[in-house]
Enzyme design. Sequence first.
Site, PDB file in Angstrom:
ATOM      1  NE  ARG A 164      -4.032  -2.135   0.254  1.00 45.75           N
ATOM      2  CZ  ARG A 164      -3.981  -3.171   0.079  1.00 45.75           C
ATOM      3  NH1 ARG A 164      -2.940  -3.735  -0.579  1.00 45.75           N
ATOM      4  NH2 ARG A 164      -5.112  -3.820   0.345  1.00 45.75           N
ATOM      5  CB  SER A 246      -8.164  -1.583   4.779  1.00 43.67           C
ATOM      6  OG  SER A 246      -8.830  -2.766   4.242  1.00 43.67           O
ATOM      7  CD  GLU A 342      -4.918   0.708   2.681  1.00 45.94           C
ATOM      8  OE1 GLU A 342      -6.062   1.099   1.835  1.00 45.94           O
ATOM      9  OE2 GLU A 342      -4.960  -0.457   3.068  1.00 45.94           O
TER      10      GLU A 342
HETATM   11  N1  EPU Z   1     -11.274 -10.100  10.940  1.00 48.98           N
HETATM   12  C1  EPU Z   1     -11.952 -10.145  12.012  1.00 48.98           C
HETATM   13  N2  EPU Z   1     -12.742  -9.122  12.547  1.00 48.98           N
HETATM   14  C2  EPU Z   1     -12.908  -8.145  11.528  1.00 48.98           C
HETATM   15  C3  EPU Z   1     -12.370  -8.179  10.496  1.00 48.98           C
HETATM   16  C4  EPU Z   1     -11.391  -8.846  10.144  1.00 48.98           C
HETATM   17  O1  EPU Z   1     -11.637 -10.924  12.903  1.00 48.98           O
HETATM   18  O2  EPU Z   1     -13.731  -7.089  11.748  1.00 48.98           O
HETATM   19  C5  EPU Z   1     -10.465 -11.141  10.336  1.00 48.98           C
HETATM   20  C6  EPU Z   1     -11.090 -12.028   9.568  1.00 48.98           C
HETATM   21  O3  EPU Z   1     -11.938 -12.894   9.957  1.00 48.98           O
HETATM   22  C7  EPU Z   1      -9.976 -12.697   8.546  1.00 48.98           C
HETATM   23  C8  EPU Z   1      -8.773 -11.390   8.878  1.00 48.98           C
HETATM   24  O4  EPU Z   1      -9.043 -10.509   9.896  1.00 48.98           O
HETATM   25  O5  EPU Z   1      -9.365 -13.619   9.382  1.00 48.98           O
HETATM   26  C9  EPU Z   1      -8.634 -10.668   7.576  1.00 48.98           C
HETATM   27  O6  EPU Z   1      -9.861 -10.141   7.037  1.00 48.98           O
HETATM   28  P1  EPU Z   1     -10.086  -9.941   5.608  1.00 48.98           P
HETATM   29  O7  EPU Z   1      -9.611 -11.219   4.935  1.00 48.98           O
HETATM   30  O8  EPU Z   1     -11.298  -9.172   5.466  1.00 48.98           O
HETATM   31  O9  EPU Z   1      -8.975  -9.017   4.961  1.00 48.98           O
HETATM   32  P2  EPU Z   1      -8.364  -7.685   5.541  1.00 48.98           P
HETATM   33  O10 EPU Z   1      -6.976  -8.113   5.895  1.00 48.98           O
HETATM   34  O11 EPU Z   1      -9.268  -7.118   6.589  1.00 48.98           O
HETATM   35  C10 EPU Z   1      -7.261  -6.877   3.209  1.00 48.98           C
HETATM   36  C11 EPU Z   1      -6.829  -5.751   2.575  1.00 48.98           C
HETATM   37  C12 EPU Z   1      -8.213  -5.281   1.539  1.00 48.98           C
HETATM   38  C13 EPU Z   1      -8.286  -6.411   0.911  1.00 48.98           C
HETATM   39  C14 EPU Z   1      -8.473  -7.782   1.509  1.00 48.98           C
HETATM   40  C15 EPU Z   1      -8.404  -8.805   0.488  1.00 48.98           C
HETATM   41  C16 EPU Z   1      -5.429  -4.236   4.014  1.00 48.98           C
HETATM   42  C17 EPU Z   1      -5.413  -3.262   5.124  1.00 48.98           C
HETATM   43  N3  EPU Z   1      -6.689  -4.730   3.566  1.00 48.98           N
HETATM   44  O12 EPU Z   1      -8.235  -6.996   4.192  1.00 48.98           O
HETATM   45  O13 EPU Z   1      -7.928  -4.166   1.096  1.00 48.98           O
HETATM   46  O14 EPU Z   1      -9.545  -6.179  -0.183  1.00 48.98           O
HETATM   47  O15 EPU Z   1      -7.449  -8.003   2.423  1.00 48.98           O
HETATM   48  O16 EPU Z   1      -7.321  -9.039  -0.052  1.00 48.98           O
HETATM   49  O17 EPU Z   1      -4.262  -5.022   3.428  1.00 48.98           O
HETATM   50  C18 EPU Z   1      -8.247  -1.744   1.248  1.00 48.98           C
HETATM   51  O18 EPU Z   1      -7.000  -1.641   1.216  1.00 48.98           O
HETATM   52  O19 EPU Z   1      -8.778  -0.689   1.335  1.00 48.98           O
HETATM   53  C19 EPU Z   1      -8.907  -3.036   1.196  1.00 48.98           C
HETATM   54  C20 EPU Z   1     -10.000  -3.346   1.286  1.00 48.98           C
END
Ligand code: EPU
Length: 346
Positions: A164, A246, A342
Site C-alpha cells: 500500500r 481498509s 491507509e
Molecule cells: N477479521 C476479524 N474481524 C474483523 C475483520 C477481520 O476477525 O472485524 C479477521 C477476518 O476474519 C480474517 C482477517 O481478519 O481472518 C482478515 O480479514 P479480511 O480477509 O477481510 O482481509 P483484511 O486483512 O481485512 C485486506 C486488505 C483489503 C483487501 C482484502 C482482501 C489491507 C489493509 N486490507 O483486508 O484491502 O480487499 O485484504 O485481499 O491490506 C483496502 O486496502 O482498502 C482493502 C479493502
Amino acid sequence: MIVEPNVSLAAHNSFGIVAKARALVRVRSEDDVRAVLREPKLHDEPKFVLGGGSNIVLTGDVKPLVLKVEVAGKRVLSDTARGTVIEAGAGENWHEFVTWTLEQGFPGLENLALIPGTVGATPVQNVGAYGVELQDRFESLDAIDLHTGQVFTLDAGQCAFRYRDSVFKHYAAKEGDFGLAGRALVLRVRYLLPKPWKPVLDYLDLQRKIKETGIAEPTPKQIYDWVCQIRSGKLPDPKVIGNAGSFFKNPTVTPEQCQDIIAREPNIVHYPMPDGTVKLAAGWLIDACGWKGKSVGNAGVYEKQALVLVNRGGATGGEVVTLARAIQTSVYERFGIRLEPEPVVV
Ligand code: EPU
C-alpha cells in the site's frame, strides 16, 4: 483551462465528507497542467492531486489548488506471447476498466475487481486484494512534473512499490530527495497482463468459494464474480455508506513478537510472510478491542468489518480522525502494536 472557485468535494471523496476546494482545475491531459503552470499566480501555489477520492479523509476545506484528474481513454498497446499491455487514462474508473479488460478477453485483473477509485490511484496506493497486488500487473506509467510541466515515464522499480505504498505517497523535503507526493500527477498507467493466464486462488475467501460451488477450475469471469460477491459481503458500498476501504494497514511483526502475542491471544489471525516477518490482521485486532459497531459522533466502525471506518451521515473529518486515534490507542495498549492509517489525511 478553467479555475473553478469554491467547489464542493462532497461527491468527490468516498467518505462523503462535506468540504470545499478553494479552487479546482479539471485535468483532462498534460496540456491542462501546463496551462496551470503558465499562470504566474498558480505556478508556485501548493497543489493537491485528487483522483477518485477513495483514499482520503478531508478534515476541512482544501486550501492548495485541487487538480482533479479526469484523463480518459483505454487501449491495448501490444498483445504478444509474453502478455498484453493495456494503457488507461488516470481518470478512468478502476472497476469499469477491470470489467472492460475482461470483456475484451484479457484476464489478469479479476482479483482486483470492485476496488473503488480511479486508474491513477492504483500505482499510488499499490492497491491489492485477494492475492494480487498492482505491482504484479504493472508495466509503466506516465506522470507530469508539477514544477516543470515535463512528462516522464516510470517503471516498477522507480515507483518503489511496497505494501500500500509507492514513491507517490512520500514527500521529498528538498530537491533530489525520495518522494513525488505533491510533485507529480499520474497521467496514464500501463498494465502488463501476463500470458499464459494463471488463476490466483490462494486467498482463504476464494478457497471457500471453490468448496461451496465445487468449481475447482474457475474462469477469469468466475473469479471476478466471486471477488465482487466477497467484497460486497463485507465492505460497504461507498455510494450507500461513506468509507475509504481498509482504514489501517495490516501491521507486520517479528516471529518473536508474534509468539509473545499468541501466548496471550491464542486466536490472533496471522500470516507468515515470505521475508520472515508475520502479518497480523488489523481488523481482528480492532475487533478484539471491541470496536465493531462503535462510533465517535457520526463516524463509526463498520459492523461487518472492523477495519473499515464509515460515515454514518454528516461525519466530519475530525470525527473520523478522532475515532481512528482512539482505535490506535486501544490496540496499542492491549497488543503493543501501532496501527498505521491507509488513507491520506488532508
Ligand atoms: N477479521 C476479524 N474481524 C474483523 C475483520 C477481520 O476477525 O472485524 C479477521 C477476518 O476474519 C480474517 C482477517 O481478519 O481472518 C482478515 O480479514 P479480511 O480477509 O477481510 O482481509 P483484511 O486483512 O481485512 C485486506 C486488505 C483489503 C483487501 C482484502 C482482501 C489491507 C489493509 N486490507 O483486508 O484491502 O480487499 O485484504 O485481499 O491490506 C483496502 O486496502 O482498502 C482493502 C479493502
